[in-house]
Design a protein around this motif. Structure first.
Motif, mmCIF file in Angstrom:
data_model
loop_
_atom_site.group_PDB
_atom_site.id
_atom_site.type_symbol
_atom_site.label_atom_id
_atom_site.label_comp_id
_atom_site.label_asym_id
_atom_site.label_seq_id
_atom_site.Cartn_x
_atom_site.Cartn_y
_atom_site.Cartn_z
ATOM 1 N N ASN A 140 -10.236 -10.580 15.571
ATOM 2 C CA ASN A 140 -10.383 -10.470 14.021
ATOM 3 C C ASN A 140 -10.025 -8.739 13.901
ATOM 4 O OD1 ASN A 140 -11.216 -13.024 13.113
ATOM 5 N ND2 ASN A 140 -13.412 -12.228 13.522
ATOM 6 N N ALA A 141 -10.380 -8.052 14.738
ATOM 7 C CA ALA A 141 -9.896 -6.546 14.631
ATOM 8 C C ALA A 141 -8.480 -6.408 14.901
ATOM 9 C CB ALA A 141 -10.594 -5.578 15.483
ATOM 10 N N MET A 142 -7.884 -7.441 15.606
ATOM 11 C CA MET A 142 -6.387 -7.142 16.016
ATOM 12 C C MET A 142 -5.541 -7.749 14.672
ATOM 13 S SD MET A 142 -4.382 -9.030 19.058
ATOM 14 C CE MET A 142 -2.889 -8.623 19.450
ATOM 15 N N ILE A 143 -5.992 -8.995 14.083
ATOM 16 C CA ILE A 143 -5.554 -9.469 13.026
ATOM 17 C C ILE A 143 -5.750 -8.656 11.785
ATOM 18 C CG2 ILE A 143 -5.951 -11.159 11.217
ATOM 19 C CD1 ILE A 143 -6.918 -13.060 13.693
ATOM 20 N N LYS A 144 -6.717 -7.845 11.565
ATOM 21 C CA LYS A 144 -6.924 -6.698 10.455
ATOM 22 C C LYS A 144 -6.314 -5.627 10.798
ATOM 23 C CE LYS A 144 -11.364 -8.856 9.088
ATOM 24 N NZ LYS A 144 -12.833 -8.625 8.921
ATOM 25 N N SER A 145 -5.919 -5.315 11.957
ATOM 26 C CA SER A 145 -5.405 -3.852 12.252
ATOM 27 C C SER A 145 -3.926 -3.258 11.724
ATOM 28 C CB SER A 145 -5.404 -3.456 13.648
ATOM 29 O OG SER A 145 -4.382 -4.306 14.442
ATOM 30 N N GLY A 146 -3.193 -4.462 11.097
ATOM 31 C CA GLY A 146 -1.905 -4.221 10.809
ATOM 32 C C GLY A 146 -0.909 -3.719 11.766
ATOM 33 N N GLY A 147 -1.305 -4.437 12.894
ATOM 34 C CA GLY A 147 -0.175 -3.916 13.890
ATOM 35 C C GLY A 147 -0.875 -2.814 14.977
ATOM 36 N N ALA A 148 -1.808 -2.117 14.519
ATOM 37 C CA ALA A 148 -2.276 -1.043 15.307
ATOM 38 C C ALA A 148 -3.016 -1.239 16.638
ATOM 39 C CB ALA A 148 -3.276 -0.118 14.490
ATOM 40 N N ILE A 149 -3.354 -2.411 16.998
ATOM 41 C CA ILE A 149 -3.925 -2.960 17.999
ATOM 42 C C ILE A 149 -3.035 -3.849 18.676
ATOM 43 C CG2 ILE A 149 -5.619 -4.371 19.184
ATOM 44 C CD1 ILE A 149 -7.789 -3.548 17.072
ATOM 45 N N LYS A 150 -2.421 -3.390 19.880
ATOM 46 C CA LYS A 150 -1.238 -4.290 20.492
ATOM 47 C C LYS A 150 -1.596 -5.267 21.424
ATOM 48 C CE LYS A 150 1.218 -0.876 18.738
ATOM 49 N NZ LYS A 150 2.037 -0.860 17.480
ATOM 50 N N THR A 151 -2.845 -5.371 21.972
ATOM 51 C CA THR A 151 -3.068 -6.401 22.704
ATOM 52 C C THR A 151 -4.497 -6.615 22.693
ATOM 53 O OG1 THR A 151 -2.795 -7.259 25.159
ATOM 54 C CG2 THR A 151 -3.451 -4.994 24.894
ATOM 55 N N ALA A 152 -5.068 -7.748 23.086
ATOM 56 C CA ALA A 152 -6.339 -8.203 23.146
ATOM 57 C C ALA A 152 -6.874 -8.869 24.382
ATOM 58 C CB ALA A 152 -6.953 -8.867 21.766
ATOM 59 N N ILE A 153 -7.929 -8.680 24.869
ATOM 60 C CA ILE A 153 -8.685 -9.614 25.824
ATOM 61 C C ILE A 153 -10.094 -10.030 25.408
ATOM 62 C CG2 ILE A 153 -9.172 -9.742 28.199
ATOM 63 C CD1 ILE A 153 -7.602 -7.291 29.110
ATOM 64 N N PRO A 154 -9.857 -11.250 24.798
ATOM 65 C CA PRO A 154 -11.327 -11.857 24.457
ATOM 66 C C PRO A 154 -11.982 -12.635 25.757
ATOM 67 C CG PRO A 154 -9.433 -13.267 23.717
ATOM 68 C CD PRO A 154 -8.842 -12.021 24.500
#
Length: 319
Positions: free
Chosen positions: A162-176
């Motif tokens: 959710n943070a990645m979705i809301k970040s406007g591209g600031a978060i480049k990758t995620a590992i859930p």
């Protein structure tokens, strides 16, 4: 207690009674695959500083904990934000977070114990980005603010997506890690939908013995049943993606130090499997490490090779 918390307690109690209330023994040291996993399974070259309650505070009053290379040097460091599982705190994951910092990442984690919305995870990123602009901060000019990854466990796994979705591209990758099925949160704002991820990349990791989060597979197609399995989340994701299931770990093995010491129940195999390939992924996606990236390349990557430690390895990632 929210719906996830009640489910976790119930399942944990059932497992505890079934085992007679006896903690399982540490099965011994994890044997990583030769090459990429073995390289990044080892601690990195950096000495690490841990700061608990370093900064204050998010909208709920929760403080921020940090793990970072003791010698920040001149080169900018990529940023990793962390999302706690339900009712957990970052220090539960200290072994993993210290490991990442030893490879050059600056890790910030909110002490907030309800991170599913992603909002407080984003607040921790804002806090650290502000420190990077503050001449009085040790992080002034030391952070690569264009290289941000997000990692989280259980409810925090939902939170980092959710943070990645809301970040406007600031978060480049995620590992859930150990991502919950949608049915655990269907009436709450902490659900996530990987169809909403429009940029970046995702590495899904789950444990084969996890009975609290989403299973690897589901009986009904996700299009009709919703995202109730890791495979469903993976298939619904349209950005570059990788998925692998660790053979053996239960829901809270990621908290081990290093086996199951100090982990919340249940824990069966320890933190070992969460070290090597996740670290390689962050180096590939945030530092442009082409060797690490090649390990995940569709069709040819070492991560996709048969392994006693992993199953369900699949990738949609160009070399």
């Amino acid at each position: 207690m929210n719906r996830w918390g009640r489910a976790a307690v119930s399942a944990a109690l059932i497992g505890w009674l079934a085992s007679g209330g006896v903690a399982q023994a540490d099965p011994g040291l994890y044997a990583p695959s030769a090459g990429t996993e073995a390289t990044y399974f080892q601690a990195g070259p950096q000495a690490v500083t841990e700061e608990i309650g370093f900064g204050c505070c998010d909208s709920t009053g929760a403080k921020y904990d940090l793990w970072y290379p003791t010698d920040l040097g001149a080169a900018p460091h990529p940023i990793v934000v962390w999302g706690d599982g339900t009712d957990a705190v970052p220090s539960r994951y200290a072994y993993l977070l210290r490991h990442l910092a030893s490879w050059g990442f600056v890790v910030v984690a909110t002490e907030n114990q309800q991170t599913g919305s992603g909002d407080e995870i984003l607040s921790s990123l804002t806090y650290l980005l502000d420190r990077a602009q503050d001449p009085s901060s040790i992080f002034f000019g030391k952070l690569d603010t264009t290289a941000v990854g997000a990692l989280g466990h259980s409810q925090g796994a939902t939170g980092v997506l959710n943070a990645m979705i809301k970040s406007g591209g600031a978060i480049k990758t995620a590992i859930p890690f150990e991502l919950p099925a949608q049915h655990w949160c269907s009436t709450e704002p902490t659900c996530t939908d990987t169809r909403r991820i429009k940029a970046g990349s995702v590495f899904f990791v789950n444990g084969s013995a996890d009975v609290l989060a989403a299973p690897s597979d589901q009986l009904l197609p996700w299009q009709s049943a919703g995202l109730q399995s890791v495979r469903a989340y993976y298939e619904a994701t349209t950005v570059p993606k990788v998925w692998g299931t660790l053979n053996g770990p239960n829901h809270n093995d990621i908290q081990g130090r290093p086996g199951c010491a100090q982990a919340s129940f249940p824990c069966t195999a320890g933190v070992y499997g969460y070290l090597g390939y996740p670290t390689a992924w962050l180096l590939a996606e945030l530092r442009g490490d082409t060797t690490a990236r090649s390990a995940f390349a569709t069709g040819t990557g070492a991560f996709l090779s048969p392994s006693p430690n992993w199953s369900n390895q699949t990738s949609r990632l160009e070399p």
